[in-house]
Design a protein around this motif. Structure first.
Motif, PDB file in Angstrom:
ATOM      1  N   HIS A  50       0.861  -1.193   0.000  1.00  0.00           N
ATOM      2  CA  HIS A  50       0.000   0.000   0.000  1.00  0.00           C
ATOM      3  C   HIS A  50       0.890   1.232   0.000  1.00  0.00           C
ATOM      4  O   HIS A  50       1.608   1.484   0.948  1.00  0.00           O
ATOM      5  N   HIS A  52       1.463   5.532  -0.929  1.00  0.00           N
ATOM      6  CA  HIS A  52       0.829   6.834  -1.115  1.00  0.00           C
ATOM      7  C   HIS A  52       1.601   7.570  -2.200  1.00  0.00           C
ATOM      8  O   HIS A  52       2.771   7.884  -2.035  1.00  0.00           O
ATOM      9  N   THR A 114      -7.992   7.569  -5.990  1.00  0.00           N
ATOM     10  CA  THR A 114      -7.164   6.406  -5.683  1.00  0.00           C
ATOM     11  C   THR A 114      -7.026   5.539  -6.925  1.00  0.00           C
ATOM     12  O   THR A 114      -8.019   5.245  -7.600  1.00  0.00           O
ATOM     13  N   ARG A 116      -5.871   1.814  -7.987  1.00  0.00           N
ATOM     14  CA  ARG A 116      -5.664   0.523  -7.331  1.00  0.00           C
ATOM     15  C   ARG A 116      -5.305  -0.537  -8.366  1.00  0.00           C
ATOM     16  O   ARG A 116      -5.985  -0.682  -9.384  1.00  0.00           O
ATOM     17  N   GLU A 124      -2.231  -6.352  -3.541  1.00  0.00           N
ATOM     18  CA  GLU A 124      -2.885  -5.126  -4.005  1.00  0.00           C
ATOM     19  C   GLU A 124      -1.980  -3.927  -3.751  1.00  0.00           C
ATOM     20  O   GLU A 124      -1.320  -3.833  -2.720  1.00  0.00           O
ATOM     21  N   GLU A 125      -1.962  -3.009  -4.707  1.00  0.00           N
ATOM     22  CA  GLU A 125      -1.181  -1.778  -4.571  1.00  0.00           C
ATOM     23  C   GLU A 125      -2.124  -0.592  -4.749  1.00  0.00           C
ATOM     24  O   GLU A 125      -2.950  -0.578  -5.668  1.00  0.00           O
ATOM     25  N   VAL A 126      -1.975   0.400  -3.880  1.00  0.00           N
ATOM     26  CA  VAL A 126      -2.883   1.545  -3.864  1.00  0.00           C
ATOM     27  C   VAL A 126      -2.077   2.837  -3.882  1.00  0.00           C
ATOM     28  O   VAL A 126      -1.110   2.985  -3.131  1.00  0.00           O
ATOM     29  N   THR A 128      -2.671   7.176  -4.012  1.00  0.00           N
ATOM     30  CA  THR A 128      -3.712   8.176  -3.769  1.00  0.00           C
ATOM     31  C   THR A 128      -3.163   9.586  -3.927  1.00  0.00           C
ATOM     32  O   THR A 128      -1.997   9.848  -3.617  1.00  0.00           O
ATOM     33  N   ALA A 142       1.466   6.281  -9.853  1.00  0.00           N
ATOM     34  CA  ALA A 142       1.584   4.853  -9.527  1.00  0.00           C
ATOM     35  C   ALA A 142       3.012   4.386  -9.789  1.00  0.00           C
ATOM     36  O   ALA A 142       3.553   4.619 -10.872  1.00  0.00           O
ATOM     37  N   THR A 153      -8.251  -0.086 -11.231  1.00  0.00           N
ATOM     38  CA  THR A 153      -9.462   0.616 -10.795  1.00  0.00           C
ATOM     39  C   THR A 153      -9.087   2.019 -10.345  1.00  0.00           C
ATOM     40  O   THR A 153      -8.085   2.203  -9.643  1.00  0.00           O
TER      41      THR A 153
END
Length: 543
Positions: A50, A52, A114, A116, A124-126, A128, A142, A153
């Motif tokens: 995860h 930022h 966000t 995703r 999973e990688e997020v 934001t 990203a 997404t």
């Protein structure tokens, strides 16, 4: 102000188109590479990945496209137009995410976005980012850490507005070179017309999808809007006399009245020289005489008690008082017999609820029996009476509804929006006008006035099934109907069409567009004007 914005948007479109031949302002397939490392959140490390994202810097012109991959996607509430470089492990890929509200097609200026990445057997990688300095554009970055095919997404959260866009599968390449090479064979469409989001947001602009729908052919006919049966009442004087105001005052044109309300009273003529007004005057004179006699009696009685006057004078005053009382009682009785109560006169009551549409008498005026006083119209339910020409009546079949424009106007009103229903259709042809009436009844929530003239289109039973677009999407280009089909959120294709039918605000298309495509509606003419720029305007992003 609005005119200046439109001219500014058009000027920008032409200038940007001209720039396409000059210096290259587009972004290469690599986009903006950010070399900063992004640390993990929590002790899980690669188990969740995860991150930022840093917020990317805008381009000098404020547009700041990510370059490379271009996607336009819709949720129920928002449009996403996003550009980003192909994804590679360790590469900082900036997403230029343009968000537009579908309710009013204005830009989204607050909230967070966000990006995703999920699936492909990897964590999973997020990533934001909040709103950028360029209103309407969000710039999450990203930096993937896992190679493979990933589900992408993009999620917008802006207060009560939440819009989720599942963009499908995208490959995260092992190297930047492999990622850039993946764009080499990307298809390119020539002849597109650029009209950027920044331009769209400055003017009245909207789009609509091409949908599969059923429409009906129609015939044109002059029409009149009139009250439904029982919704139009004329009040006449029931007796000869003077018109007096009712309990609520004298009514006026446009006043709302309820059934049973006393609108006015008529003081009747009683025959000879005596009328209601004369009886009122007689009563007032008798009342004045009685009051004077009582005052004189009280005065003389007081003096007699003091021995100042003879008792005979008191008895004479008593007799005069009794006579005055008798005359007052008689005058009141005569008036009571004809006025129907203390309010006075013969009551004229409203037979229906509605508005006063006509007033033919004023307070104090003298009317004859049978003379028209008021017209009351109940406008809650109205009728559209279309006079269909005899030659067109045979095409009607079973009418499927109607839409109309008011005389001298261009706004269309569809009876389907007013709970309209067919009452009668062409039972007989008028021998003089050679027309057949078609009658619809509808709820008058729009407040049409009785007697309004209109031009109606009565839907026949001849139906059309096929692609349908809003009527305001069609532009007349030197006699050729055309629409502007969205290639992506900022590029448009001029598309000639053949119109099969117009039904209210909808157009049935015989050829030119297909369901699933999207066309410009409000503001389409600005794209038409922008198309007059250089042919090169359709190549790439002209910024």
């Amino acid at each position: 102000m609005r005119r200046d914005l439109i001219l500014g948007a058009l000027t920008s479109a032409l200038l940007l188109a001209a720039c396409a031949d000059g210096d290259d302002h587009g972004h290469g397939p690599g986009g903006h590479a950010h070399d900063e490392e992004v640390g993990d959140h929590g002790a899980g490390g690669d188990e969740h990945g995860h991150e930022h994202a840093e917020e990317a810097h805008a381009e000098e012109d404020g547009h700041g496209h990510g370059g490379g991959i271009v996607v336009t996607d819709y949720s129920e509430t928002a449009e996403l137009f996003v550009e980003f470089p192909p994804l590679a492990v360790g590469r900082a890929s900036e997403f230029a995410a343009h968000f537009t509200r579908l309710g009013d097609f204005t830009r989204v200026t607050e909230g967070r976005v966000t990006v995703r990445l999920a699936g492909g057997g990897a964590p999973e990688e997020v990533f934001t980012a909040g709103a950028s300095p360029t209103p309407g554009i969000f710039r999450p970055v990203a930096r993937p850490r896992h190679v493979g095919t990933r589900d992408l997404t993009v999620i917008l959260e802006a207060g009560r507005l939440v819009s989720v866009h599942r963009l499908g599968e995208y490959t995260v390449h092992e190297t930047v070179e492999a990622a850039d090479a993946s764009l080499a064979d990307a298809p390119h469409e020539d002849g597109l017309i650029p009209f950027l989001k920044e331009q769209q947001w400055q003017v009245d602009f909207a789009t609509a999808p091409v949908v599969e729908q059923t429409l009906f052919h129609s015939v044109q006919a002059p029409a009149t809007i009139s009250p439904a049966p029982g919704g139009d009442a004329t009040l006449s004087a029931q007796t000869e006399g003077v018109v007096l105001a009712g309990e609520a005052g004298f009514p006026g044109v446009g006043d709302i009245v309820a059934r049973g309300d006393v609108l006015v009273r008529i003081a009747p003529n009683l025959g000879g020289d005596q009328d209601f007004a004369g009886l009122v005057a007689e009563r007032e004179a008798a009342r004045a005489a009685f009051n004077m006699a009582r005052t004189e009696f009280d005065r003389l009685r007081s003096l007699a008690e003091q021995g100042a006057v003879a008792q005979r004078r008191v008895e004479e005053a008593r007799a005069a008082l009794q006579t005055a009382r008798a005359r007052l009682t008689a005058s009141e009785a005569r008036l009571e017999a004809v006025e129907g109560g203390a309010a006075g006169g013969v009551a004229v009551r409203a037979p229906i609820s509605g508005r006063i549409a006509q007033l033919n008498a004023g307070a104090g005026s003298y009317v004859q029996s049978g003379e028209t006083l008021f017209r009351i119209v109940d406008t809650s339910r109205m009728r559209l009476v279309a006079q269909v020409a005899e030659i067109d009546a045979s095409q009607l079949g079973q009418p499927q509804g109607a839409w109309f424009t008011l005389l001298g106007g261009d706004r269309t009103f569809d009876l389907a929006d007013f709970d309209g229903r067919l009452v009668a259709a062409g039972a007989a042809v008028d021998p003089i006008r050679r027309t057949a009436p078609v009658i619809f009844q509808f709820d008058n929530s729009a407040g049409f006035a009785a007697g309004t003239l209109a031009t109606a289109r009565v839907r026949t039973s001849n139906r059309f099934d096929g692609p349908v677009i809003p009527a305001n999407a069609v532009i007349d280009d030197a006699g050729q109907p055309v629409v502007f089909v969205m290639a992506d959120g900022e590029n448009w294709r001029r598309q000639p069409i053949r119109i099969a039918v117009r039904d209210g605000q909808s157009i049935g298309i015989a050829s030119g567009v297909e369901p699933g495509e999207r066309v410009a509606t409000e503001g389409a003419y600005l794209i038409h004007l922008a198309a007059s720029g250089p042919a090169e305007a359709g190549h790439g992003h002209a910024h």
